[in-house]
Design a protein around this motif. Structure first.
Motif, PDB file in Angstrom:
ATOM      1  N   LEU A  28       6.161  12.492  14.501  1.00  0.00           N
ATOM      2  CA  LEU A  28       5.496  12.158  15.758  1.00  0.00           C
ATOM      3  C   LEU A  28       6.492  12.043  16.901  1.00  0.00           C
ATOM      4  N   ARG A  29       6.062  12.477  18.084  1.00  0.00           N
ATOM      5  CA  ARG A  29       6.853  12.235  19.286  1.00  0.00           C
ATOM      6  C   ARG A  29       6.740  10.765  19.681  1.00  0.00           C
ATOM      7  N   SER A  30       7.634  10.327  20.550  1.00  0.00           N
ATOM      8  CA  SER A  30       7.705   8.907  20.906  1.00  0.00           C
ATOM      9  C   SER A  30       6.387   8.372  21.430  1.00  0.00           C
ATOM     10  N   SER A  31       5.696   9.139  22.293  1.00  0.00           N
ATOM     11  CA  SER A  31       4.438   8.665  22.881  1.00  0.00           C
ATOM     12  C   SER A  31       3.367   8.473  21.818  1.00  0.00           C
ATOM     13  N   ALA A  32       3.284   9.414  20.874  1.00  0.00           N
ATOM     14  CA  ALA A  32       2.296   9.301  19.802  1.00  0.00           C
ATOM     15  C   ALA A  32       2.659   8.172  18.845  1.00  0.00           C
ATOM     16  N   LEU A  33       3.952   8.016  18.560  1.00  0.00           N
ATOM     17  CA  LEU A  33       4.386   6.938  17.676  1.00  0.00           C
ATOM     18  C   LEU A  33       4.108   5.579  18.288  1.00  0.00           C
ATOM     19  N   LEU A  50      12.337   0.114   8.690  1.00  0.00           N
ATOM     20  CA  LEU A  50      12.634   0.544  10.056  1.00  0.00           C
ATOM     21  C   LEU A  50      12.336   2.024  10.246  1.00  0.00           C
ATOM     22  N   ALA A  51      12.699   2.846   9.261  1.00  0.00           N
ATOM     23  CA  ALA A  51      12.473   4.282   9.365  1.00  0.00           C
ATOM     24  C   ALA A  51      10.982   4.604   9.410  1.00  0.00           C
ATOM     25  N   VAL A  52      10.185   3.896   8.628  1.00  0.00           N
ATOM     26  CA  VAL A  52       8.740   4.107   8.638  1.00  0.00           C
ATOM     27  C   VAL A  52       8.167   3.861  10.033  1.00  0.00           C
ATOM     28  N   CYS A  53       8.706   2.870  10.729  1.00  0.00           N
ATOM     29  CA  CYS A  53       8.208   2.516  12.060  1.00  0.00           C
ATOM     30  C   CYS A  53       8.923   3.263  13.182  1.00  0.00           C
ATOM     31  N   GLY A  54       9.842   4.146  12.841  1.00  0.00           N
ATOM     32  CA  GLY A  54      10.582   4.870  13.859  1.00  0.00           C
ATOM     33  C   GLY A  54      11.589   4.020  14.589  1.00  0.00           C
ATOM     34  N   LEU A  55      12.101   2.992  13.937  1.00  0.00           N
ATOM     35  CA  LEU A  55      13.043   2.051  14.556  1.00  0.00           C
ATOM     36  C   LEU A  55      14.449   2.175  13.967  1.00  0.00           C
ATOM     37  N   GLN A  56      14.743   3.281  13.354  1.00  0.00           N
ATOM     38  CA  GLN A  56      16.062   3.513  12.780  1.00  0.00           C
ATOM     39  C   GLN A  56      17.120   3.609  13.888  1.00  0.00           C
ATOM     40  N   PRO A  57      18.383   3.389  13.553  1.00  0.00           N
ATOM     41  CA  PRO A  57      19.450   3.442  14.570  1.00  0.00           C
ATOM     42  C   PRO A  57      19.485   4.782  15.295  1.00  0.00           C
TER      43      PRO A  57
END
Length: 287
Positions: free
Chosen positions: A82-87, A51-58
């Motif tokens: 990365l910022r949200s838009s880039a991610l 999840l952390a790798v994909c930016g989906l952490q809590p």
């Protein structure tokens, strides 16, 4: 050659004064064309790593370290910065994830075709017609019966095994280089599990995917993964070739996991049935 390098990954939940550490400095290489297994009991931190790798952490988590993505298409020195838009441009396009419950990534009120084509039109800029044609090809690749007809069905019209195959098709729709599969077979019966695992191995080999397979089951790892990393309390306590980890574990924790298995197949055992056997489950329930 696409791959993912994780160095010193940390994650804590809570404010700085009372933060609870979940990941304590994870180092892991996920190379192309290989299945890297990440094993451990519930609460070990293996799912949180993906999840952390994909930016989906809590929400509210504190994440540190470096997750480097390298491929012919893109070089990202650190996904965590990365910022949200880039991610959002990277997630799904370069790095994709398959969840334990396929309904977590599939909308119940949108047809399978709609979900697959919207995904591809957003990331790849395909026309509606080209996206639909590619969607049929994808469903055929993951061995969903009657692929063209399946596009007009909804998630509730598929069996569990076929729904997970649809979720995998969605994950690979935009040709990502890295696929993270989080306990993708836990909710399935044994025969269907085997077919899904065979599919992941096939896609890894055919598409040169860098696959991170997260599971608590070392028996699964022994037949599918090339290398195995074992996690315990947020740390990797062992990492090596699957044969070494299964037959000559160095960690006491790894030995306890292996001893708890009812019957561990030898590394590389071809316990996975032919796709025709796996497809029978979907052919019965997905009509």
């Amino acid at each position: 050659m696409t791959g993912l390098s994780i160095r010193g990954l940390t994650l804590s939940i809570g404010d700085k004064r009372g933060a609870t550490p979940i990941l304590r400095g994870i180092d892991l290489e996920i190379p192309a064309g290989r299945v890297t297994g990440l094993a451990g009991e519930s609460g070990s931190g293996k799912t949180m790593t993906g999840l952390a790798v994909c930016g989906l952490q809590p929400a509210g988590s504190q994440v540190g370290g470096v997750v480097e993505l390298h491929s012919d298409r893109v070089q990202v020195p650190n996904l965590l910065s990365l910022r949200s838009s880039a991610l959002n441009r990277v997630r799904g396009r370069e790095v994709a994830m398959v969840f334990q419950d396929p309904t977590a990534s599939l909308h119940p009120m949108i047809s399978i075709g709609g979900q697959l084509t919207d995904h591809m039109r957003f990331h790849l800029g395909l026309s509606r017609r080209d996206a639909r044609a590619r969607a049929v090809d994808l469903l055929q690749r993951v061995h969903v019966p009657h692929a063209a007809d399946a596009l007009d069905r909804y998630p509730h019209q598929f069996s569990g095994g076929q729904l997970q195959r649809v979720a995998i098709a969605s994950a690979i729709a935009c040709d990502p280089g890295v696929l993270i599969a989080d306990e993708p077979t836990t909710a399935l019966d044994v025969t269907v599990q085997a077919g899904v695992l065979r599919l992941l191995r096939e896609l890894c080999d055919d598409l040169e995917l860098a696959v991170l397979l997260v599971t608590h089951d070392l028996g699964v790892m022994s037949a599918v993964a090339d290398t195995i990393a074992v996690m315990h309390r947020g740390e990797i306590v062992e990492h090596g070739d699957r044969y070494q980890v299964i037959t000559e574990p160095r960690s006491e924790y790894t030995r306890s996991l292996i001893e708890s298995l009812p019957d561990t197949p030898p590394p590389g055992a071809a316990f996975v049935p032919d796709d025709a056997d796996a497809d029978q489950e979907g052919a019965t329930d997905a009509r």
